[in-house]
Design an enzyme around this catalytic site. Structure first.
Site, PDB file in Angstrom:
ATOM      1  CD1 TRP A 178      -0.233  -1.479   3.183  1.00  0.00           C
ATOM      2  CD2 TRP A 178       0.598   0.592   3.320  1.00  0.00           C
ATOM      3  NE1 TRP A 178       0.531  -1.409   4.329  1.00  0.00           N
ATOM      4  CE2 TRP A 178       1.048  -0.142   4.437  1.00  0.00           C
ATOM      5  CE3 TRP A 178       1.001   1.922   3.198  1.00  0.00           C
ATOM      6  CZ2 TRP A 178       1.886   0.408   5.414  1.00  0.00           C
ATOM      7  CZ3 TRP A 178       1.837   2.475   4.162  1.00  0.00           C
ATOM      8  CH2 TRP A 178       2.259   1.721   5.259  1.00  0.00           C
ATOM      9  CE  LYS A 202      -2.851 -10.004  -1.627  1.00  0.00           C
ATOM     10  NZ  LYS A 202      -3.436  -8.788  -0.986  1.00  0.00           N
ATOM     11  N   PRO A 203      -2.982  -6.316  -5.521  1.00  0.00           N
ATOM     12  CG  PRO A 203      -3.639  -4.604  -6.910  1.00  0.00           C
ATOM     13  CD  PRO A 203      -3.913  -6.029  -6.603  1.00  0.00           C
ATOM     14  CG  ASP A 204      -2.591  -3.319   1.160  1.00  0.00           C
ATOM     15  OD1 ASP A 204      -2.102  -4.209   1.871  1.00  0.00           O
ATOM     16  OD2 ASP A 204      -3.391  -2.459   1.585  1.00  0.00           O
ATOM     17  CB  SER A 205      -7.422  -4.541   1.036  1.00  0.00           C
ATOM     18  OG  SER A 205      -7.360  -5.926   0.840  1.00  0.00           O
ATOM     19  N   GLY A 253       6.921  -6.531   0.792  1.00  0.00           N
ATOM     20  CA  GLY A 253       6.204  -6.462   2.054  1.00  0.00           C
ATOM     21  C   GLY A 253       7.089  -6.847   3.222  1.00  0.00           C
ATOM     22  CB  SER A 254       6.182  -8.017   6.599  1.00  0.00           C
ATOM     23  OG  SER A 254       5.549  -9.269   6.403  1.00  0.00           O
ATOM     24  CD  GLU A 275      11.765  -3.211  -1.831  1.00  0.00           C
ATOM     25  OE1 GLU A 275      11.070  -2.774  -0.901  1.00  0.00           O
ATOM     26  OE2 GLU A 275      11.957  -2.608  -2.889  1.00  0.00           O
ATOM     27  CG  LEU A 276      11.537  -9.531   2.196  1.00  0.00           C
ATOM     28  CD1 LEU A 276      12.090 -10.789   2.823  1.00  0.00           C
ATOM     29  CD2 LEU A 276      10.056  -9.675   1.861  1.00  0.00           C
ATOM     30  CB  CYS A 309      11.061  -0.463   1.340  1.00  0.00           C
ATOM     31  SG  CYS A 309      11.391   0.078  -0.353  1.00  0.00           S
ATOM     32  CD  GLU A 407      10.614  -1.809   7.785  1.00  0.00           C
ATOM     33  OE1 GLU A 407      10.962  -1.234   6.726  1.00  0.00           O
ATOM     34  OE2 GLU A 407      10.074  -2.931   7.789  1.00  0.00           O
TER      35      GLU A 407
END
Length: 538
Positions: A178, A202-205, A253-254, A275-276, A309, A407
Site C-alpha cells: 500500500w 494482488k494489490p493491497d486492499s 512487504g514484510s 523486497e522486505l 522501504c 522497523e
C-alpha cells in the site's frame, strides 16, 4: 483526476464503517469507482469497505476474490500469455512507450487517487508517477539489450555455434504493498509483460483503486486486457492460491510474509523475488556539508511519512559535526508543513491507517519510557488528520528499545554519535537487515569506498535514496533479511525469464570420428585444447 474533476467529491468525516451506513458521503464518484472495480475478478459477492486517511472519507467497496477466482485468473492469464509471447518485442516495447506518455498525461488523476487512498503528500504522489514513467521508458528502450538472443563462444570455433535465448516464465504472480500504490502496482509487472509473460496481481486492499486505474492505463496503452488479471482479498486467504499457481512470484512487504512465500515457492521449485524490511542507516562523516546532509536527512527520513522501504531510520553522525548537524536537522524538521490534504504545500502527509499510527506511537512511547529524548515531534496530530504523526527525532535510543532494531515504518529516526568510520560501518551493518544506506561526505571517492563495506543492496553517496532508486539501470533490492532478487536493471527483467541455451554443431560431431579410437580422440582433443589456450580463447 484533479481536485476540480467531476470524479472527485468533498473531503468528509465519513463514518468509521461506511459499508453499513447508507448516508455516508463518498469522496469519489460512485460510477467512477465502479468503472475501476469491475476489473477485479470476483464471483462471491463479497466486498471490503475502504476509507481514506484524509478525514476517513469513504472511498469504495472493493469486490473480494475467492481462491476459485484466483484459479480462474491464472487460467485466463495462461491462455492470453501464449499469444502475447508470440507478439514481437518491438510491439511490446511500443506499448510501454505509450504507457509512459499516458502516465504523464493523466498524472493529476493518478496523483489525486494516490493521495485519497494513502494520505501521502501530493509531492510524494507525483514521484510515483515519475518513477513509473521512468521504468516504462527504461525497459522499452533497453528491451533488445536485455532480451535478444545472443551468441556465446562455442566449444570449437567455427564448428560450434552457441546462443542463449530468454524464454518467458509464463504467468507471474505479483503481490504489491500500500505504501507506493501506483509505482509498486506496476513497476515490477511491466518488465514481466515486456519479457512475454502474463501477470496475476494482488494489490493491497487499502489502495486497490490506484492499482486498478494503472491497469486501465495498460489497456489504453495497447496491452491485451487478459494478460493482466487482478484479484483482491486478504493475503492469508488468497496469497497461498497465488503462490500455488504462479510460475514466478514477486512480493514486496514484510520479512515474515516473505519467509512464508519463499518456503512455498521452494516447495514448488519456482523462483521468487522478495523486497522486505529495512532499518536503513545514514552516515554523516566529519567532512560532510552539514546543511546538505540535514536536507538529505529530512527527505530520507520523512518522505511519505517514513512509509518507504528505503527510508532512513538510523542516523550516525561524526563527533566533529554532530552538534551542528543536529541543529540544522532539527530546524529543518520543525519547518515542515504537515497535513492530510491534496495541497502541494504539504511537506509530509498522513500515515495510511490506525494500525500504522499505533505502531509509530508505541515505538516513540516505548523509547521515551526507557530514557530516550525527543528533540522534536513525538506525538500524533489528530487536529491535522486521523493518522497524522509529527516527524520525530530521537536521541539516546538504546538496544532495549523497540525502535532500536525493529522497523518502525513511520516518521521516526534515532540519532547516534560515532567516533571513527570503522565504528560507523560496524554499527550500520549491525542487525539483520540490509536494504539501503546513505553516506554524506565532501570526498565522493572516499564515500564510494566506504559504501562497498556496507552490507546493503543500495548505497547512496550524498543522497538519501533517490540516486539509486531513480537510476533504472541499477539493480535495487536487499541483502540478508531485506530480501532476495532485484528490481530494475537487467536483473529486474531477466528474473522473469529462463535462460535457454541452443547450440548447433557443424561438420564433425563432438565424439571420435568414424574409425577413431577413444584413446586417439583424447590425444587429438588435448592438442586442440592446448592450441585454443595459446590462442587466448575462452
Amino acid at each position: 483526476m484533479s481536485e476540480q474533476s467531476p470524479a472527485s467529491g468533498p473531503i468528509t468525516d465519513g463514518p468509521a464503517d461506511p459499508e453499513h451506513d447508507s448516508t455516508a458521503t463518498y469522496a469519489l464518484d460512485r460510477s467512477y469507482v465502479a468503472s475501476l472495480t469491475r476489473r477485479v475478478l470476483s464471483t462471491n459477492g463479497e466486498t471490503h469497505a475502504v476509507s481514506s486517511p484524509i478525514g476517513r472519507a469513504p472511498l469504495a467497496h472493493i469486490p473480494q476474490s475467492s481462491p476459485a477466482d484466483v484459479a480462474e485468473a491464472f487460467a485466463r492469464a495462461r491462455r492470453a500469455q501464449v499469444a502475447w509471447a508470440a507478439t514481437s518485442l518491438d510491439q511490446r516495447a511500443a506499448a510501454l512507450l505509450r504507457l509512459h506518455d499516458l502516465l504523464l498525461d493523466r498524472q493529476d488523476e493518478l496523483i489525486d487517487l494516490v493521495v485519497w487512498e494513502s494520505g501521502k503528500a501530493r509531492k510524494d504522489a507525483y514521484l510515483e508517477v515519475a518513477h513509473l514513467a521512468l521504468t516504462a521508458r527504461y525497459y522499452a528502450r533497453t528491451a533488445h539489450e536485455h532480451l535478444d538472443p545472443h551468441r556465446v563462444g562455442g566449444m570449437f570455433p567455427v564448428l560450434t555455434r552457441a546462443e542463449v535465448h530468454r524464454v518467458p516464465q509464463g504467468v507471474v504472480g505479483i503481490i504489491s504493498p500500500w505504501n507506493y500504490p501506483l509505482s509498486m502496482a506496476l513497476c515490477d509487472g511491466i518488465p514481466a509483460l515486456l519479457a512475454g509473460n502474463a501477470v496475476v496481481a494482488k494489490p493491497d486492499s487499502q489502495t486497490m483503486l490506484t492499482a486498478l486505474l494503472a491497469v486501465q492505463l495498460l489497456d489504453e496503452a495497447g496491452f491485451p486486457p487478459e494478460v493482466w488479471q487482478v484479484v483482491a482479498g486478504p493475503g492469508p486467504e488468497i496469497g497461498g492460491a497465488i503462490t500455488a499457481a504462479a510460475d514466478y512470484v514477486c512480493f514486496t512487504g514484510s520479512t515474515a510474509t516473505g519467509r512464508l512465500i519463499a518456503r512455498q515457492c521452494a516447495d514448488r521449485l519456482i523462483g521468487c523475488s522478495l523486497e522486505l524490511g529495512g532499518k536503513n542507516p545514514m552516515l554523516v562523516l566529519r567532512d560532510a556539508d552539514v546543511h546538505r546532509a540535514a536536507e538529505g536527512a529530512v527527505r530520507g527520513v520523512f518522505s511519505n511519512a517514513g512509509q518507504l522501504c528505503v527510508s532512513t531510520e538510523r542516523l550516525f553522525v561524526a563527533d566533529q559535526v554532530y552538534d551542528r548537524f543536529v541543529d540544522a536537522f532539527v530546524s529543518r524538521t520543525q519547518a515542515m508543513t504537515l497535513g492530510a490534504s491534496h495541497d502541494w504545500s504539504v511537506d509530509m502527509g498522513s500515515l495510511v491507517s490506525q494500525a500504522q499510527l499505533d505502531k509509530v506511537t508505541a515505538h516513540v512511547q516505548d523509547a521515551v519510557a526507557k530514557g530516550a529524548h525527543v528533540l522534536t515531534g513525538g506525538r500524533a496530530r489528530p487536529d491535522l488528520g486521523p493518522f497524522v504523526h509529527e516527524p520525530t527525532i530521537l536521541e539516546g535510543v538504546s538496544a532495549d528499545m523497540q525502535c532500536f532494531g525493529e522497523e518502525t515504518f513511520g516518521p521516526v529516526v534515532a540519532l547516534y554519535r560515532f567516533h571513527s568510520e570503522d565504528e560507523a560501518v560496524e554499527r550500520a551493518n549491525d542487525g539483520a537487515y540490509g536494504l539501503n544506506a546513505s553516506i554524506y561526505t565532501r570526498d565522493a571517492a572516499r564515500g564510494r569506498a566506504l559504501a562497498r563495506r556496507i552490507r546493503c543492496g543500495t548505497v547512496n553517496v550524498n543522497e538519501a535514496y533517490g540516486a539509486t532508486f531513480g537510476s533504472l539501470g541499477a539493480p535495487m533490492g536487499g541483502m540478508r533479511e531485506s530480501g532476495m532478487g532485484r528490481r530494475q536493471g537487467a536483473e529486474g527483467i531477466r528474473r522473469y525469464t529462463e535462460a535457454q541455451s541452443v547450440a548447433t554443431q557443424r561438420l564433425v560431431p563432438i565424439a571420435p570420428l568414424l574409425g577413431m579410437s577413444e584413446e586417439t580422440n583424447a590425444r587429438v582433443m588435448t592438442v586442440a585444447l592446448r592450441l585454443l589456450n595459446k590462442l587466448g580463447r575462452a
